[in-house]
Design a protein around this motif. Structure first.
Motif, PDB file in Angstrom:
ATOM      1  N   GLU A 576       0.889  -1.181   0.000  1.00 21.49           N
ATOM      2  CA  GLU A 576       0.000   0.000   0.000  1.00 21.49           C
ATOM      3  C   GLU A 576       0.922   1.224   0.000  1.00 21.49           C
ATOM      4  O   GLU A 576       1.496   1.573   1.013  1.00 21.49           O
ATOM      5  CB  GLU A 576      -0.913   0.010   1.220  1.00 21.49           C
ATOM      6  CG  GLU A 576      -1.937   1.129   1.175  1.00 21.49           C
ATOM      7  CD  GLU A 576      -2.865   1.089   2.377  1.00 21.49           C
ATOM      8  OE1 GLU A 576      -3.588   2.057   2.588  1.00 21.49           O
ATOM      9  OE2 GLU A 576      -2.836   0.088   3.116  1.00 21.49           O
ATOM     10  N   SER A 577       1.106   1.828  -1.196  1.00 19.35           N
ATOM     11  CA  SER A 577       2.121   2.881  -1.368  1.00 19.35           C
ATOM     12  C   SER A 577       1.601   4.243  -0.905  1.00 19.35           C
ATOM     13  O   SER A 577       0.437   4.573  -1.045  1.00 19.35           O
ATOM     14  CB  SER A 577       2.551   2.983  -2.832  1.00 19.35           C
ATOM     15  OG  SER A 577       3.111   1.747  -3.245  1.00 19.35           O
ATOM     16  N   HIS A 578       2.539   5.007  -0.318  1.00 20.50           N
ATOM     17  CA  HIS A 578       2.259   6.392   0.083  1.00 20.50           C
ATOM     18  C   HIS A 578       3.381   7.264  -0.443  1.00 20.50           C
ATOM     19  O   HIS A 578       4.520   6.828  -0.567  1.00 20.50           O
ATOM     20  CB  HIS A 578       2.172   6.507   1.608  1.00 20.50           C
ATOM     21  CG  HIS A 578       1.110   5.610   2.212  1.00 20.50           C
ATOM     22  ND1 HIS A 578      -0.226   5.905   2.174  1.00 20.50           N
ATOM     23  CD2 HIS A 578       1.216   4.418   2.844  1.00 20.50           C
ATOM     24  CE1 HIS A 578      -0.918   4.960   2.777  1.00 20.50           C
ATOM     25  NE2 HIS A 578      -0.053   4.019   3.188  1.00 20.50           N
ATOM     26  N   THR A 579       3.066   8.523  -0.738  1.00 13.59           N
ATOM     27  CA  THR A 579       4.050   9.466  -1.296  1.00 13.59           C
ATOM     28  C   THR A 579       4.587  10.345  -0.189  1.00 13.59           C
ATOM     29  O   THR A 579       3.832  10.892   0.604  1.00 13.59           O
ATOM     30  CB  THR A 579       3.423  10.338  -2.388  1.00 13.59           C
ATOM     31  OG1 THR A 579       2.904   9.504  -3.416  1.00 13.59           O
ATOM     32  CG2 THR A 579       4.450  11.303  -2.984  1.00 13.59           C
ATOM     33  N   ASP A 599       3.010   0.853   3.417  1.00 14.10           N
ATOM     34  CA  ASP A 599       2.411   1.079   4.719  1.00 14.10           C
ATOM     35  C   ASP A 599       3.215   0.349   5.793  1.00 14.10           C
ATOM     36  O   ASP A 599       3.510  -0.823   5.667  1.00 14.10           O
ATOM     37  CB  ASP A 599       0.962   0.588   4.721  1.00 14.10           C
ATOM     38  CG  ASP A 599       0.257   0.951   6.021  1.00 14.10           C
ATOM     39  OD1 ASP A 599      -0.747   0.285   6.327  1.00 14.10           O
ATOM     40  OD2 ASP A 599       0.715   1.864   6.721  1.00 14.10           O
ATOM     41  N   ASN A 620       5.991  18.632   9.110  1.00 18.23           N
ATOM     42  CA  ASN A 620       4.951  18.020   8.288  1.00 18.23           C
ATOM     43  C   ASN A 620       3.928  19.103   8.038  1.00 18.23           C
ATOM     44  O   ASN A 620       3.196  19.526   8.940  1.00 18.23           O
ATOM     45  CB  ASN A 620       4.312  16.840   9.036  1.00 18.23           C
ATOM     46  CG  ASN A 620       3.287  16.109   8.189  1.00 18.23           C
ATOM     47  OD1 ASN A 620       2.778  16.639   7.190  1.00 18.23           O
ATOM     48  ND2 ASN A 620       2.950  14.875   8.627  1.00 18.23           N
ATOM     49  N   THR A 623       0.189  18.439   9.090  1.00 17.48           N
ATOM     50  CA  THR A 623      -0.201  18.336  10.508  1.00 17.48           C
ATOM     51  C   THR A 623       0.472  19.379  11.377  1.00 17.48           C
ATOM     52  O   THR A 623       0.053  19.611  12.515  1.00 17.48           O
ATOM     53  CB  THR A 623       0.142  16.944  11.044  1.00 17.48           C
ATOM     54  OG1 THR A 623       1.563  16.783  11.006  1.00 17.48           O
ATOM     55  CG2 THR A 623      -0.540  15.873  10.237  1.00 17.48           C
ATOM     56  N   VAL A 642       5.120   5.462   7.875  1.00 20.54           N
ATOM     57  CA  VAL A 642       4.438   6.299   6.880  1.00 20.54           C
ATOM     58  C   VAL A 642       3.079   5.687   6.626  1.00 20.54           C
ATOM     59  O   VAL A 642       2.976   4.617   6.041  1.00 20.54           O
ATOM     60  CB  VAL A 642       5.240   6.399   5.582  1.00 20.54           C
ATOM     61  CG1 VAL A 642       4.505   7.266   4.575  1.00 20.54           C
ATOM     62  CG2 VAL A 642       6.621   6.958   5.858  1.00 20.54           C
ATOM     63  N   THR A 643       2.044   6.314   7.142  1.00 23.63           N
ATOM     64  CA  THR A 643       0.699   5.750   7.027  1.00 23.63           C
ATOM     65  C   THR A 643      -0.154   6.489   6.008  1.00 23.63           C
ATOM     66  O   THR A 643      -1.272   6.062   5.720  1.00 23.63           O
ATOM     67  CB  THR A 643      -0.001   5.787   8.390  1.00 23.63           C
ATOM     68  OG1 THR A 643      -0.049   7.145   8.846  1.00 23.63           O
ATOM     69  CG2 THR A 643       0.756   4.925   9.398  1.00 23.63           C
ATOM     70  N   SER A 644       0.381   7.557   5.512  1.00 23.45           N
ATOM     71  CA  SER A 644      -0.343   8.306   4.471  1.00 23.45           C
ATOM     72  C   SER A 644       0.644   9.202   3.753  1.00 23.45           C
ATOM     73  O   SER A 644       1.779   9.376   4.194  1.00 23.45           O
ATOM     74  CB  SER A 644      -1.456   9.146   5.102  1.00 23.45           C
ATOM     75  OG  SER A 644      -0.905  10.092   6.006  1.00 23.45           O
ATOM     76  N   SER A 645       0.222   9.747   2.644  1.00 23.09           N
ATOM     77  CA  SER A 645       1.099  10.667   1.902  1.00 23.09           C
ATOM     78  C   SER A 645       1.318  11.934   2.722  1.00 23.09           C
ATOM     79  O   SER A 645       0.442  12.385   3.471  1.00 23.09           O
ATOM     80  CB  SER A 645       0.475  11.043   0.559  1.00 23.09           C
ATOM     81  OG  SER A 645       0.326   9.888  -0.249  1.00 23.09           O
ATOM     82  N   MET A 646       2.538  12.454   2.628  1.00 23.87           N
ATOM     83  CA  MET A 646       2.850  13.653   3.407  1.00 23.87           C
ATOM     84  C   MET A 646       3.845  14.524   2.661  1.00 23.87           C
ATOM     85  O   MET A 646       4.571  14.048   1.789  1.00 23.87           O
ATOM     86  CB  MET A 646       3.386  13.263   4.785  1.00 23.87           C
ATOM     87  CG  MET A 646       4.694  12.474   4.757  1.00 23.87           C
ATOM     88  SD  MET A 646       5.300  12.103   6.410  1.00 23.87           S
ATOM     89  CE  MET A 646       4.029  11.049   7.047  1.00 23.87           C
TER      90      MET A 646
END
Length: 682
Positions: A576-579, A599, A620, A623, A642-646
């Motif tokens: 599950e890829s995130h940027t 993920d 970040n 946030t 890394v749980t989401s793109s940031m």
């Protein structure tokens, strides 16, 4: 019958195990009473007697009568019956040895011990005589001496069955050394006959010799009727006069001059044992000529007396009593009437003498043949002492010395050697020496723990044992090359020459870890557990390995580790890829190790300040969370998960100056050549 009886179950109750004795009319077996769970002795009648109707009727009557005898000195009879034509009696199983065996081994027995035995036999006889049962076969073979020294008398009732008409000859001649004169004559017997036989048993026990012996049973029976015994004290001078008087009174030729009852004889024996005065009364044990030892009076010290017969009456009495040695004619013989004319008595006497002479002549011829040609020595190997003795005596020989030796191939208590050997010829009445087996010699197995192979072998040889090296075994306690295990275990008692197997240690056991990468989680778990390992499982995201399959393992495949080691397998949780984008203001460069991350994976952000600048902060932007950075020109920081793109914003400032106002925009392209950053810049 012998072979067919072993293992047989009589009337679904008595399981026959082994033969322990054999006689002229029956065999005795050890058996298990399946109902009461106890060991018993089962006496099985031989087929030739069981097939005779007269015998079986008498047998049933006498077996039932014997079952009613209750005495501590009588072998108990528990049961009797027949199974498919096999007649049997179930008796108490008595441990010990018969008195004949003790005499053969030791010779003369201590006279006080013999008196004790006689007293106990008298008590047994008094019980039987009180129920009108005459033993008729009292002999040392029928007196069992138990380990505690007490005796048990066997074969009550069965002996009476032996005197049936069809077996009269074998009954009289088969035990000629112990029969009373009236039994040899075929007369009706009374309890006094048992008392005479007991007297012979006491005589033999205290002297080690029979009072009457001969070339065959006929000559012995004749001596029972005609001759006086040599006083026991002439054979064994240590015998007390009182005890000798008791024995000789019991052996009186005239039944009326013996002890009136077995109880009376027992009282005399007990008086002797207690040191009291022994009064045997007046008696005349002679039938021909009394033999008195030199210097000894014919008077017993207890006040009794025995006197030799008048020599002038010897021949008439001898002629009259000589008729009895042929039991077949004796049974039907009627004594001449005292009222008959005197002129007929010499004719009767003469006929009797002629008959005796014919018998003696026939016996003498047979003996001469045996003496000239010798007799065949029976092969008694593997037989008990009782069985061997019977076979040797039936062949016209006697048992000589009896010795004991260890023999692992022959059951304890059975003949392992004989001299002369079976099948050879030996002179009539010569002796056969026997060696009885004591079984295999027992030795203790030594402790071989932690010995080398050479040390273990030397220890086993010294103990008289053989050895075998078993396959090496892994051990976490015993060093490699030392004995880890042995069979049989240390301290065990085993026959000498037995084999002991020892197992050397192969050291601590190690196993190679199988390769489970790429396997499904369940398959990998089963594979590792079957190989002797424990399993722990963790999950991790992977874009390369399908979800549910093993990404990697620790320890790695092919590693040698202890059995039971835990193997950690990492199982793919899928991709599950995130940027992760990184932007930097003026004054420096920043970039991520990879923009595309799975993920759960961490990502490292690198930075490098320009000359005269240093990093100020990293934030970040979604946030507002700040990342901890060092106040220097070059470094990195890690985002654990890394749980989401940031978007990460990095700010640089001049050394000694204030932070620039605002974000001056991202620096595109690759990092400068001086920065060795992985992945693409941002």
């Amino acid at each position: 019958m012998t072979g067919s009886m072993t293992g047989r179950l009589l009337n679904n109750r008595y399981k026959i195990s082994e033969r322990v004795g054999v006689g002229g009319m029956a065999e005795v077996y050890r058996a298990l009473d399946n109902v009461l769970g106890r060991a018993v002795a089962v006496k099985v009648m031989l087929p030739q007697y069981a097939e005779n109707d007269d015998f079986t009727v008498r047998f049933r009557q006498e077996a039932a009568a014997a079952a009613n005898l209750q005495s501590p000195y009588i072998v108990n009879v528990y049961d009797w019956g027949q199974d498919n034509g096999t007649y049997y009696i179930v008796m108490e199983f008595v441990r010990g040895s018969d008195l004949k065996n003790a005499i053969n081994q030791r010779g003369a027995i201590n006279q006080r011990k013999v008196a004790e035995i006689g007293s106990q036999v008298c008590q047994a006889l008094s019980v039987a005589h009180g129920l009108d049962i005459i033993h008729r076969d009292i002999k040392p073979q029928n007196i069992m001496v138990q380990p505690d020294g007490n005796v048990k008398v066997m074969d009550f009732g069965i002996a009476r069955a032996k005197n049936s008409t069809m077996s009269k000859t074998s009954a009289v001649l088969g035990t000629a050394h112990y029969i009373s004169p009236e039994q040899a004559q075929g007369k009706e017997l009374t309890p006094a006959s048992d008392i005479y036989s007991l007297g012979v048993v006491l005589y033999e026990s205290v002297t080690g010799k029979l009072p009457f012996d001969g070339e065959d049973a006929v000559s012995v029976a004749m001596k029972q009727v005609q001759e006086m015994p040599v006083p026991p004290s002439q054979v064994n001078p240590a015998i007390d006069a009182d005890f000798e008087a008791i024995i000789l009174k019991a052996m009186s030729k005239n039944p009326q001059e013996r002890f009136a009852t077995a109880l009376e004889m027992r009282r005399a024996l007990n008086d002797y044992l207690a040191g009291r005065t022994v009064n045997v009364g007046a008696f005349s044990p002679s039938a021909a000529t009394a033999v008195i030892g030199p210097g000894r009076s014919a008077m017993g010290s207890g006040g009794g007396a025995y006197a030799p017969a008048n020599s002038t009456s010897v021949m008439p009495k001898l002629a009259e009593e000589s008729r009895v040695v042929n039991p077949e004619t004796a049974a039907n013989y009627r004594a001449p009437s005292t009222n008959a004319p005197r002129s007929k008595r010499p004719l009767v006497i003469g006929a009797a003498v002629v008959a005796v002479l014919l018998i003696v002549a026939g016996v003498a011829w047979a003996l001469a043949q045996g003496a000239r040609d010798g007799v065949n020595v029976p092969d008694v190997a593997g037989k008990t002492l009782e069985e061997a003795t019977d076979a040797i005596q039936e062949a016209g020989l006697s048992v000589g010395s009896v010795t004991y030796a260890f023999d692992p191939n022959v059951e304890s208590g059975k003949v392992t050697k004989q001299d002369p050997k079976g099948g050879s010829k030996a002179p009539l009445n010569s002796k056969v020496n026997l060696t009885l087996s004591e079984g295999a010699e027992q030795v203790e197995v030594p402790d071989l723990s932690n010995m080398t192979a050479d040390e273990a072998q030397r220890a086993l040889k010294a103990a008289g044992l053989k050895f075998t090296a078993g396959a090496a075994e892994h051990s976490s306690d015993v060093p490699q090359g030392k004995v880890a295990r042995q069979s049989p275990e240390k301290g065990s008692q085993v026959p000498a020459g037995s084999n002991v197997t020892y197992y050397l240690s192969a050291g601590e056991e190690t196993l190679k870890v199988p390769d489970v990468t790429g396997m499904s989680e369940s398959q990998a778990k089963v594979t590792l557990e079957n190989a002797g390992f424990k399993v722990e499982i963790e999950q991790a995201a992977s874009s390369d390995v399908p979800k549910g399959s093993v990404i990697r393992q620790t320890p790695s495949a092919g590693s040698s580790v202890k059995s039971g080691t835990t193997v950690l397998i990492t199982v793919s949780a899928g991709s599950e890829s995130h940027t992760v984008k990184v932007s930097a203001g003026s004054g420096g460069t920043a970039w991520a190790s990879s923009e595309m991350v799975s993920d759960g994976e961490s990502v490292t952000v690198y930075y490098k300040a320009d000359s005269g600048y240093m990093i100020s902060q990293a934030v970040n932007t979604a946030t507002g969370n700040k990342f901890q950075v060092s106040d220097n020109e070059e470094g990195s920081f890690t985002i654990p998960k890394v749980t989401s793109s940031m978007n990460i914003s990095v700010t640089f400032v001049k050394k000694g100056g204030n932070a620039p106002s605002g974000n001056q925009g991202a620096r595109g392209g690759n990092p400068p050549a001086a920065a060795t950053a992985p992945g693409n810049g941002a």
